[in-house]
Design a protein around this motif. Sequence first.
Motif, PDB file in Angstrom:
ATOM      1  N   PRO A 283     -17.061 -23.390  31.715  1.00  0.00           N
ATOM      2  CA  PRO A 283     -18.424 -23.126  32.186  1.00  0.00           C
ATOM      3  C   PRO A 283     -18.483 -21.989  33.195  1.00  0.00           C
ATOM      4  CG  PRO A 283     -17.579 -25.100  33.217  1.00  0.00           C
ATOM      5  CD  PRO A 283     -16.588 -24.702  32.147  1.00  0.00           C
ATOM      6  N   HIS A 284     -17.440 -21.847  34.005  1.00  0.00           N
ATOM      7  CA  HIS A 284     -17.401 -20.774  34.994  1.00  0.00           C
ATOM      8  C   HIS A 284     -17.408 -19.407  34.325  1.00  0.00           C
ATOM      9  CE1 HIS A 284     -13.365 -21.644  33.696  1.00  0.00           C
ATOM     10  NE2 HIS A 284     -12.940 -20.501  34.209  1.00  0.00           N
ATOM     11  N   TYR A 285     -16.610 -19.261  33.291  1.00  0.00           N
ATOM     12  CA  TYR A 285     -16.479 -17.981  32.594  1.00  0.00           C
ATOM     13  C   TYR A 285     -17.758 -17.649  31.829  1.00  0.00           C
ATOM     14  CZ  TYR A 285     -14.171 -14.330  29.868  1.00  0.00           C
ATOM     15  OH  TYR A 285     -13.816 -13.135  29.302  1.00  0.00           O
ATOM     16  N   VAL A 286     -18.305 -18.613  31.120  1.00  0.00           N
ATOM     17  CA  VAL A 286     -19.542 -18.421  30.368  1.00  0.00           C
ATOM     18  C   VAL A 286     -20.683 -18.032  31.311  1.00  0.00           C
ATOM     19  CG1 VAL A 286     -21.274 -19.563  28.920  1.00  0.00           C
ATOM     20  CG2 VAL A 286     -18.829 -19.961  28.496  1.00  0.00           C
ATOM     21  N   ALA A 287     -20.823 -18.762  32.396  1.00  0.00           N
ATOM     22  CA  ALA A 287     -21.896 -18.481  33.345  1.00  0.00           C
ATOM     23  C   ALA A 287     -21.731 -17.101  33.976  1.00  0.00           C
ATOM     24  CB  ALA A 287     -21.938 -19.556  34.432  1.00  0.00           C
ATOM     25  N   ALA A 288     -20.502 -16.719  34.295  1.00  0.00           N
ATOM     26  CA  ALA A 288     -20.259 -15.405  34.897  1.00  0.00           C
ATOM     27  C   ALA A 288     -20.617 -14.286  33.924  1.00  0.00           C
ATOM     28  CB  ALA A 288     -18.801 -15.288  35.326  1.00  0.00           C
ATOM     29  N   LYS A 289     -20.203 -14.403  32.689  1.00  0.00           N
ATOM     30  CA  LYS A 289     -20.499 -13.364  31.703  1.00  0.00           C
ATOM     31  C   LYS A 289     -22.000 -13.279  31.437  1.00  0.00           C
ATOM     32  CE  LYS A 289     -16.363 -11.828  31.081  1.00  0.00           C
ATOM     33  NZ  LYS A 289     -16.015 -10.478  31.537  1.00  0.00           N
ATOM     34  N   CYS A 290     -22.671 -14.407  31.370  1.00  0.00           N
ATOM     35  CA  CYS A 290     -24.129 -14.393  31.170  1.00  0.00           C
ATOM     36  C   CYS A 290     -24.834 -13.751  32.361  1.00  0.00           C
ATOM     37  CB  CYS A 290     -24.648 -15.808  30.934  1.00  0.00           C
ATOM     38  SG  CYS A 290     -24.203 -16.474  29.308  1.00  0.00           S
ATOM     39  N   ALA A 291     -24.355 -14.000  33.569  1.00  0.00           N
ATOM     40  CA  ALA A 291     -24.954 -13.403  34.760  1.00  0.00           C
ATOM     41  C   ALA A 291     -24.792 -11.883  34.749  1.00  0.00           C
ATOM     42  CB  ALA A 291     -24.331 -13.994  36.024  1.00  0.00           C
ATOM     43  N   VAL A 292     -23.624 -11.409  34.386  1.00  0.00           N
ATOM     44  CA  VAL A 292     -23.384  -9.966  34.326  1.00  0.00           C
ATOM     45  C   VAL A 292     -24.261  -9.336  33.244  1.00  0.00           C
ATOM     46  CG1 VAL A 292     -21.665  -8.192  33.781  1.00  0.00           C
ATOM     47  CG2 VAL A 292     -21.075 -10.088  35.314  1.00  0.00           C
TER      48      VAL A 292
END
Length: 136
Positions: free
Chosen positions: A54-63
């Motif tokens: 979830p951390h990686y998915v959320a970070a990529k979506c934020a960028v």
Amino acid sequence: YEAATAERVHRYVADALALASHPLAASLDALTARGGQAVVVSSVYAEKAPPNFPHYVAAKCAVEGLVRAAAHHHTGVGFVLVRPPRLEGELNIPFAGENPLPAARVAGTLARRLADARPSGEVRWSDAFDLPEVAA
């Protein structure tokens, strides 16, 4: 994703967003002046959302959201969001059924696309990475 990991996910997303946003913000005036392109690397996992990341998915979506917002304000810049699949490398462990892609294939495909591209003030996606054509 659960309550016990929420704070760790929040920190990861904040750090990842800062790592992407600072260089992007610092380059936008120069890119605007030159009619340049901002290339931002995301991941296919922004859409696929594998379990336990979830951390990686959320970070990529934020960028990706930041890039889309920047494109609305910097219409003289071309924006390319690159969504490669998992790449070959020592630190990359593929999920079940995945075959990692050579980074050179992604780089070559992207270089060919950028060579002919003109900034449009829009976000273009790059998520298909073909083998280079070989002259006969």
